[in-house]
Design a protein around this motif. Structure first.
Motif, PDB file in Angstrom:
ATOM      1  N   PRO A  77       1.777   5.066   2.964  1.00  0.00           N
ATOM      2  CA  PRO A  77       1.942   4.683   4.371  1.00  0.00           C
ATOM      3  C   PRO A  77       3.357   5.022   4.848  1.00  0.00           C
ATOM      4  N   TYR A 116      -3.329   3.344   9.514  1.00  0.00           N
ATOM      5  CA  TYR A 116      -2.988   2.028   8.973  1.00  0.00           C
ATOM      6  C   TYR A 116      -1.960   1.212   9.745  1.00  0.00           C
ATOM      7  N   GLU A 173       0.488   8.088   7.722  1.00  0.00           N
ATOM      8  CA  GLU A 173       0.358   8.198   6.272  1.00  0.00           C
ATOM      9  C   GLU A 173       0.678   9.626   5.861  1.00  0.00           C
TER      10      GLU A 173
END
Length: 144
Positions: A140, A114, A122
């Motif tokens: 995250p 991400y 993460e």
């Protein structure tokens, strides 16, 4: 499809559907273990809302293979969520694959997930519901 039609799904809300062979057993699991109550129900289906999204459990003769993540929640404090769910009797999966391994706390560190969220990775954990559906929890890890 015309130009005006492009992106219609990109603007639509996603609503996950999870099979349940025993809908009442699933209702108890989601209530007692996850603290979730349906916001709507119909014969053969339960609708839940979390954080502006929806998911439904539906009566199904088929069973989920539970071999992949079917739905996940993004949380701000995965340690607290995993600890709470463990106290409620949720059993977290042990993952030991090349590049993906859960620690003793049931949480895996995943590098590179991400970047579009400003994250460098993460932290994630997985469990199965009463119907065998594989569910995940993720947090995250932001740039420091």
């Amino acid at each position: 499809m015309g130009t005006a039609d492009m992106g219609l799904l990109a603007r639509a809300r996603v609503a996950t559907r999870l099979p349940a062979q025993d809908l009442e057993r699933a209702r108890r699991f989601y209530s007692e273990k996850l603290g979730l109550e349906p916001v709507d129900e119909r014969p053969g289906g339960l609708l839940y809302r979390c954080g502006g999204a929806e998911f439904a459990l539906f009566q199904s003769a088929g069973a989920s293979p539970g071999t992949f993540t079917q739905m996940a929640w993004q949380v701000d404090d995965i340690d607290s969520v995993v600890a709470l769910l463990t106290r409620r009797g949720v059993v977290f999966e042990v993952v030991d694959l090349p590049g993906l391994r859960t620690g003793e706390d049931g949480i895996a560190e995943i590098e590179g997930n991400y970047p579009s969220k400003g994250a460098r990775g993460e932290r994630a954990a997985w469990f199965r519901d009463s119907e065998g559906n594989m569910l995940g929890i993720g947090e995250p890890v932001h740039q420091s």
